[in-house]
Design a protein around this motif. Structure first.
Motif, mmCIF file in Angstrom:
data_model
loop_
_atom_site.group_PDB
_atom_site.id
_atom_site.type_symbol
_atom_site.label_atom_id
_atom_site.label_comp_id
_atom_site.label_asym_id
_atom_site.label_seq_id
_atom_site.Cartn_x
_atom_site.Cartn_y
_atom_site.Cartn_z
ATOM 1 N N PHE A 145 58.228 -22.278 9.776
ATOM 2 C CA PHE A 145 58.496 -21.303 10.831
ATOM 3 C C PHE A 145 57.881 -19.956 10.464
ATOM 4 N N GLU A 146 58.105 -19.521 9.233
ATOM 5 C CA GLU A 146 57.569 -18.232 8.799
ATOM 6 C C GLU A 146 56.049 -18.241 8.728
ATOM 7 N N TYR A 147 55.449 -19.396 8.495
ATOM 8 C CA TYR A 147 53.992 -19.533 8.476
ATOM 9 C C TYR A 147 53.404 -19.704 9.870
ATOM 10 N N GLY A 148 54.246 -19.780 10.891
ATOM 11 C CA GLY A 148 53.769 -19.844 12.263
ATOM 12 C C GLY A 148 53.498 -21.236 12.806
ATOM 13 N N PHE A 149 53.977 -22.270 12.124
ATOM 14 C CA PHE A 149 53.811 -23.629 12.637
ATOM 15 C C PHE A 149 54.834 -23.900 13.741
ATOM 16 N N HIS A 150 54.425 -24.650 14.748
ATOM 17 C CA HIS A 150 55.348 -25.178 15.743
ATOM 18 C C HIS A 150 55.961 -26.432 15.127
ATOM 19 N N GLN A 151 57.233 -26.693 15.416
ATOM 20 C CA GLN A 151 57.909 -27.804 14.774
ATOM 21 C C GLN A 151 58.704 -28.650 15.758
ATOM 22 N N ILE A 152 58.706 -29.949 15.483
ATOM 23 C CA ILE A 152 59.542 -30.891 16.204
ATOM 24 C C ILE A 152 60.346 -31.633 15.142
ATOM 25 N N PHE A 153 61.664 -31.568 15.246
ATOM 26 C CA PHE A 153 62.560 -32.199 14.281
ATOM 27 C C PHE A 153 63.083 -33.505 14.861
ATOM 28 N N VAL A 154 62.935 -34.589 14.123
ATOM 29 C CA VAL A 154 63.387 -35.891 14.610
ATOM 30 C C VAL A 154 64.788 -36.127 14.058
ATOM 31 N N GLU A 155 65.778 -35.824 14.877
ATOM 32 C CA GLU A 155 67.181 -35.778 14.439
ATOM 33 C C GLU A 155 67.671 -37.082 13.845
ATOM 34 N N ASP A 156 67.280 -38.234 14.384
ATOM 35 C CA ASP A 156 67.769 -39.509 13.861
ATOM 36 C C ASP A 156 66.811 -40.153 12.857
ATOM 37 N N ALA A 157 65.838 -39.369 12.393
ATOM 38 C CA ALA A 157 64.966 -39.792 11.297
ATOM 39 C C ALA A 157 65.169 -38.865 10.111
ATOM 40 N N MET A 158 66.372 -38.292 10.065
ATOM 41 C CA MET A 158 66.784 -37.460 8.927
ATOM 42 C C MET A 158 68.283 -37.602 8.761
ATOM 43 N N SER A 159 68.763 -37.275 7.588
ATOM 44 C CA SER A 159 70.195 -37.337 7.319
ATOM 45 C C SER A 159 70.494 -36.452 6.121
ATOM 46 N N ALA A 160 71.773 -36.165 5.928
ATOM 47 C CA ALA A 160 72.210 -35.299 4.835
ATOM 48 C C ALA A 160 73.238 -36.042 3.981
ATOM 49 N N LEU A 161 73.821 -35.337 3.039
ATOM 50 C CA LEU A 161 74.843 -35.946 2.201
ATOM 51 C C LEU A 161 76.191 -35.988 2.899
ATOM 52 N N SER A 162 76.308 -35.244 4.015
ATOM 53 C CA SER A 162 77.507 -35.326 4.845
ATOM 54 C C SER A 162 77.105 -35.089 6.293
ATOM 55 N N ALA A 163 77.887 -35.633 7.218
ATOM 56 C CA ALA A 163 77.617 -35.447 8.643
ATOM 57 C C ALA A 163 77.716 -33.967 9.016
ATOM 58 N N GLU A 164 78.644 -33.260 8.400
ATOM 59 C CA GLU A 164 78.821 -31.835 8.696
ATOM 60 C C GLU A 164 77.568 -31.037 8.342
ATOM 61 N N GLU A 165 76.984 -31.304 7.175
ATOM 62 C CA GLU A 165 75.768 -30.585 6.768
ATOM 63 C C GLU A 165 74.627 -30.868 7.746
ATOM 64 N N HIS A 166 74.458 -32.121 8.100
ATOM 65 C CA HIS A 166 73.406 -32.523 9.042
ATOM 66 C C HIS A 166 73.603 -31.816 10.389
ATOM 67 N N THR A 167 74.809 -31.896 10.928
ATOM 68 C CA THR A 167 75.096 -31.343 12.244
ATOM 69 C C THR A 167 74.901 -29.835 12.277
ATOM 70 N N THR A 168 75.321 -29.146 11.243
ATOM 71 C CA THR A 168 75.150 -27.695 11.199
ATOM 72 C C THR A 168 73.674 -27.316 11.275
ATOM 73 N N THR A 169 72.847 -27.976 10.469
ATOM 74 C CA THR A 169 71.418 -27.661 10.477
ATOM 75 C C THR A 169 70.777 -28.014 11.812
ATOM 76 N N VAL A 170 71.092 -29.196 12.329
ATOM 77 C CA VAL A 170 70.450 -29.684 13.560
ATOM 78 C C VAL A 170 70.889 -28.892 14.794
ATOM 79 N N THR A 171 72.111 -28.395 14.804
ATOM 80 C CA THR A 171 72.601 -27.677 15.988
ATOM 81 C C THR A 171 72.514 -26.155 15.882
ATOM 82 N N LYS A 172 72.510 -25.627 14.669
ATOM 83 C CA LYS A 172 72.530 -24.170 14.500
ATOM 84 C C LYS A 172 71.195 -23.585 14.026
ATOM 85 N N ILE A 173 70.454 -24.314 13.188
ATOM 86 C CA ILE A 173 69.221 -23.775 12.615
ATOM 87 C C ILE A 173 67.984 -24.273 13.362
ATOM 88 N N PHE A 174 67.834 -25.579 13.463
ATOM 89 C CA PHE A 174 66.605 -26.135 14.022
ATOM 90 C C PHE A 174 66.309 -25.691 15.452
#
Length: 193
Positions: A145-174
């Motif tokens: 993002f800081e380098y100016g790239f456009h990004q598409i995040f594939v939500e169900d092709a990633m996961s975290a160590l907990s559902a809460e961590e995943h959901t926070t990043t996917v809904t609040k950051i991405f």
């Protein structure tokens, strides 16, 4: 990126840490085998379309001195890594034409040739997936993002160590730094007309 998600001439797939020592961990909300299956399907579709695939893995020197060791309140649990822990899972490849990037910390840009390889090819859009959503994927995404790239995040092709961590990043950051989509949407966008 109006009618379709993928501009085939400017896009690359960047897959984070789908290697033996990472996919063996318990992940949520998606099990690692689902993440690998989805990421492999996307990688295969990219390859068929002639779109570059970058497979990122984390590894350290034999003496381990290139690993980060800051003071932490919540250090990662100690673990003994098997000798093959840095090997990419076979489902991901690498296949001929893929790029393999070795990183030494969470994000895939710092201290690697990833940005250089993308820029030299005129690639300004990255589709990002892997494990863990809120660690390697998010760290890479923030740099992108800081380098100016456009990004598409594939939500169900990633996961975290907990559902809460995943959901926070996917809904609040991405959503603030790119587009969040599902595997089926990416595959549909790459399907032949």
């Amino acid at each position: 990126m109006n009618d379709t998600l993928i501009d085939r001439s400017r896009t690359a797939l960047v897959v984070i840490d789908l290697q033996k020592g990472v996919v063996g961990r318990q992940t949520a909300p998606y099990a690692a085998d689902i993440v690998v299956k989805n990421a492999a399907a996307i990688a295969d579709a990219f390859r068929k379309c002639g779109i570059p695939v970058f497979l990122v893995r984390v590894a350290f020197s034999p003496d381990g001195k290139d690993a980060l060791r800051p003071q932490l309140d919540g250090p990662a649990p100690a673990q003994t890594l098997p000798p093959d822990w840095t090997e990419l899972v076979p489902e991901m490849g690498p296949k001929p034409g893929d790029f393999v990037i070795t990183k030494h910390q969470w994000g895939a840009f710092h201290g690697t040739e990833l940005e250089l390889e993308l820029r030299r090819r005129g690639l300004t859009i990255i589709v990002l997936c892997g494990i863990a959503t809120n660690i390697g994927v998010e760290s890479t995404a923030r740099f992108a993002f800081e380098y100016g790239f456009h990004q598409i995040f594939v939500e169900d092709a990633m996961s975290a160590l907990s559902a809460e961590e995943h959901t926070t990043t996917v809904t609040k950051i991405f959503p603030r730094i790119g587009l969040v989509r599902k595997t089926k949407e990416i595959l549909a966008d790459l399907a032949p007309d």
